[in-house]
Design a protein around this motif. Structure first.
Motif, short mmCIF file in Angstrom:
data_model
loop_
_atom_site.label_atom_id
_atom_site.label_comp_id
_atom_site.label_asym_id
_atom_site.label_seq_id
_atom_site.Cartn_x
_atom_site.Cartn_y
_atom_site.Cartn_z
N LEU A 27 -13.36 -35.01 -15.78
CA LEU A 27 -12.04 -34.61 -15.31
C LEU A 27 -11.86 -33.13 -15.60
O LEU A 27 -12.04 -32.68 -16.74
N GLN A 28 -11.53 -32.35 -14.57
CA GLN A 28 -11.37 -30.91 -14.71
C GLN A 28 -9.91 -30.54 -14.99
O GLN A 28 -9.03 -31.38 -15.03
N SER A 29 -9.69 -29.24 -15.19
CA SER A 29 -8.35 -28.64 -15.32
C SER A 29 -7.61 -29.06 -16.58
O SER A 29 -6.38 -28.99 -16.64
N ILE A 30 -8.34 -29.48 -17.63
CA ILE A 30 -7.71 -29.72 -18.92
C ILE A 30 -7.61 -28.39 -19.65
O ILE A 30 -8.63 -27.79 -19.98
N GLN A 31 -6.40 -27.90 -19.88
CA GLN A 31 -6.18 -26.62 -20.54
C GLN A 31 -5.23 -26.82 -21.71
O GLN A 31 -4.18 -27.45 -21.57
N ASP A 85 -5.57 -28.69 -24.17
CA ASP A 85 -5.49 -30.14 -24.45
C ASP A 85 -4.47 -30.86 -23.58
O ASP A 85 -3.99 -31.94 -23.96
N THR A 86 -4.12 -30.30 -22.43
CA THR A 86 -3.20 -30.97 -21.52
C THR A 86 -3.69 -30.85 -20.09
O THR A 86 -4.41 -29.91 -19.73
N ASP A 118 -4.72 -39.46 -24.56
CA ASP A 118 -5.92 -40.32 -24.49
C ASP A 118 -7.16 -39.44 -24.62
O ASP A 118 -7.07 -38.21 -24.70
N ASN A 119 -8.32 -40.08 -24.61
CA ASN A 119 -9.58 -39.35 -24.70
C ASN A 119 -10.55 -39.83 -23.62
O ASN A 119 -11.75 -39.95 -23.85
N LYS A 162 -9.32 -35.76 -27.47
CA LYS A 162 -8.02 -36.19 -26.99
C LYS A 162 -7.33 -35.08 -26.21
O LYS A 162 -7.50 -33.90 -26.49
N PHE A 163 -6.56 -35.48 -25.21
CA PHE A 163 -5.73 -34.57 -24.45
C PHE A 163 -4.52 -35.33 -23.94
O PHE A 163 -4.43 -36.54 -24.09
N ASN A 164 -3.59 -34.62 -23.33
CA ASN A 164 -2.35 -35.24 -22.86
C ASN A 164 -2.18 -35.06 -21.35
O ASN A 164 -2.29 -33.94 -20.84
N TYR A 165 -1.92 -36.17 -20.67
CA TYR A 165 -1.42 -36.13 -19.31
C TYR A 165 0.08 -35.87 -19.41
O TYR A 165 0.78 -36.61 -20.12
#
Length: 317
Positions: A132-136, A138-139, A198-199, A214-217
């Motif tokens: 999944l791209q565009s995680i900046q 951690d979001t 989630d991770n 881990k990151f946040n939607y």
């Protein structure tokens, strides 16, 4: 024109006759053959319940062929599939043997990519992942396009050259939409966010989760009903039992949490009140949080019409 058609037909018939000369008796080694790969799935039925896959959501299919040892052989792309029970992708020219077929649907979205280029005869199934791209920071704030995975239930399809094969891959949806409404809390100018921590941003090609980070939607909440309610929706990747994604409604202005709960545990509460949760074919959930006396952290909870929590004081993760 009629004469031309007759000549063309005659030439075609002659070609087919020559190509089938070696198909007589036991020698099938030079016979024309192909593999037709179909897709099995629960078709969407959102009129009465939010269940199943909507065929129109499958925007592109990338079908990958690996040999029995997991070595990549070929890729077959349909950029505009018309999904149905009769839909198939043809893979021609495989030699006798066992093959692994893996398909991803939705890779035309820029949000998803593969960890490395697939090189025929070199890349191993165990080495490639989907990211999944565009995680900046951690979001991820972008709305996720639908993502699908398909594989054979037995892992491999057996092929014998000269014999056409029809087989089926089981299609799984990897994206889930979470719709949240908060009733009884007025924003009063504060900014509220809906988030799921989630991770699950990386996947092996057999569709198991590969990442640990881990990151946040995140999606902003908006006011409706003259400010009496807050609403927001967020699309997340795979939900599975025995995992711990955390759903939060967050007051960004004050830096406080209005609601926090393990999302999977929360959804599974439907099973305790007479409903049923099955993440293999249920991909959208409506969560209504009703604040008791306008107090944060104290909610009644209704999911897909099922009241799962009453007098929910002290709800936590």
């Amino acid at each position: 024109m009629k004469r031309l058609y007759n000549i063309t037909y005659s030439l075609l018939a002659a070609t087919l006759l020559l190509s089938t000369q070696s198909c007589i008796k036991e020698d099938m080694s030079d016979c024309p053959s192909d593999i037709r790969v179909y897709f099995n799935y629960v078709e969407g039925s959102y009129a009465s319940a939010k269940e199943g896959i909507n065929p129109s959501d499958v925007s592109q299919i990338n079908l990958y062929v690996f040999n029995a040892d997991g070595k990549f052989l070929s890729e077959h792309v349909d950029p505009a599939p018309k999904m149905s029970k009769d839909y198939f992708i043809t893979v021609p020219g495989l030699e006798t043997g066992s093959y692994q077929f893996i398909a991803w649907g939705g890779l035309d979205s820029e949000l998803y990519n593969l960890s490395e280029p697939l090189v025929p005869g070199q890349t191993l199934l165990s080495d490639v992942q989907l990211h999944l791209q565009s995680i900046q920071n951690d979001t991820i704030k972008a709305a996720l396009a639908p993502l699908f995975h398909a594989a054979h239930r037995k892992g491999v399809i057996d092929v014998k050259k000269g014999i056409s094969v029809k087989d089926t891959l089981n299609l799984t949806q990897d994206t889930y939409k979470i719709n949240v409404t908060v009733d009884g809390i007025k924003a009063n100018g504060d900014n509220y966010l809906l988030s799921v921590e989630d991770n699950n941003g990386r996947y092996r090609f057999e569709n198991s989760i590969a990442s640990q980070t881990k990151f946040n939607y995140i999606s902003p909440c908006t006011e409706i009903n003259n400010g009496a309610k807050l609403t927001s929706s967020v699309t997340v990747l795979r939900l599975l039992e025995n995992r711990s994604p955390i759903l939060r409604v967050f007051n960004e202005t004050k830096g406080t949490i209005a609601f926090e709960k393990n999302l999977v545990e929360l959804l599974m509460l439907i099973n305790t009140v007479g409903g049923k949760i099955d993440f293999s074919y249920m991909h959208e959930f409506d969560i209504e949080l009703i604040a008791r006396n306008g107090v944060e952290l104290s909610f009644d909870v209704i999911i897909n019409g099922w009241r799962v929590i009453e007098n929910g004081s002290g709800l936590g993760s």
